[in-house]
Each structure stands twice: as structure tokens, then as C-alpha cells.
Design a protein around this motif. Structure first.
Motif: not given
Length: 131
Positions: A45-51, A71-74, A98-102, A104-116
Motif C-alpha cells: 500500500g502506501d509506503p509512508t509507514l514503511d519510510l 550516506p551508504g546506510t541511507a 519523491y525519491d529525493l525526499t525519501r 533525504g529523510c533516511l539520510l537525516v535519520a542516519a546522521c541524527v542517530g550517529t550524532v546523537t
């Protein structure tokens, strides 16, 4: 004036990050498991929940990684998301906004997890050394 001194004890105050290939393997495996579970639960269905779930998983996995692994993780998680959570199933497609947004969201999540995690470990090490 700051004077740098080498710590003589064998104990590292800040834990060493995990090797980048290990982080990538864990992230890709976890992404496949999550996307498969969501596909079995509610179909493709909608991949938003997956994202959202992948972003949280990427942030969690990245807590033990170097920032250079982000970047590789994302990218690996984006490949799984694009190939198995969006139509057409099993094919990589590219829709720029659409794909750049997804990605970017994964990249920000990876960076936030690492920096935190790095800031938390450094703060804890500072308090251990200060006492």
C-alpha cells in the motif's frame, strides 16, 4: 591554552564505532525484514509507514556507526524501500522529488542517530574523566 595529553590507560573513554560494512549489512537486513513485514501485514500500500519505520530503524542502527557510514546506510535502505515498498514491485524507479525526499529523510535519520550517539558518548566520557 589547550594541552593535548595522551591517555595512558588502556580504557577508551568513548566506544569505538562499528565497522562501516557491518552497519550497512545490519541496516540492509533490517530494511528487508521491515518492508517484508509491512508488505505481508497490509499488502503493498502506501509506503509512508514503511519510510517512517525505516527512518527509525536507520537512526537506531546508526547509533553505533561512523558519520561516514550515513550516506551508504541511507542509500541501501532507499534501495530496499524503492524496490519492495513502492509500485512496481521488484523494480527500481526514479521520480526525482519523491525519491529525493525519501532518501533525504533516511539520510537525516542516519546522521541524527550517529550524532546523537556520539554526543551522548562524549558527554558520558567527559563526566567519567572529570570525576
Amino acid at each position: 591554552m589547550v594541552v593535548w595529553k595522551r591517555m595512558s590507560s588502556g580504557i577508551r573513554p568513548v566506544p569505538s564505532p562499528a565497522p562501516t560494512p557491518s552497519v550497512w549489512a545490519v541496516a540492509a537486513t533490517l530494511a528487508l525484514i521491515l518492508v517484508t513485514a509491512f508488505n505481508l501485514r497490509d499488502g503493498q500500500g502506501d509506503p509512508t509507514l514503511d519510510l517512517v519505520a525505516l527512518s527509525l530503524a536507520v537512526a537506531l542502527v546508526s547509533t553505533g556507526a561512523r558519520l561516514t557510514a550515513a550516506p551508504g546506510t541511507a542509500f541501501l535502505c532507499w534501495l530496499v524501500l524503492n524496490g519492495f515498498a513502492t509500485a512496481p514491485f521488484g523494480q527500481l524507479t526514479w521520480e526525482a522529488p519523491y525519491d529525493l525526499t525519501r532518501f533525504g529523510c533516511l539520510l537525516v535519520a542516519a546522521c541524527v542517530g550517529t550524532v546523537t550517539a556520539r554526543l551522548s558518548n562524549a558527554r558520558a566520557a567527559y563526566h567519567r574523566l572529570r570525576a
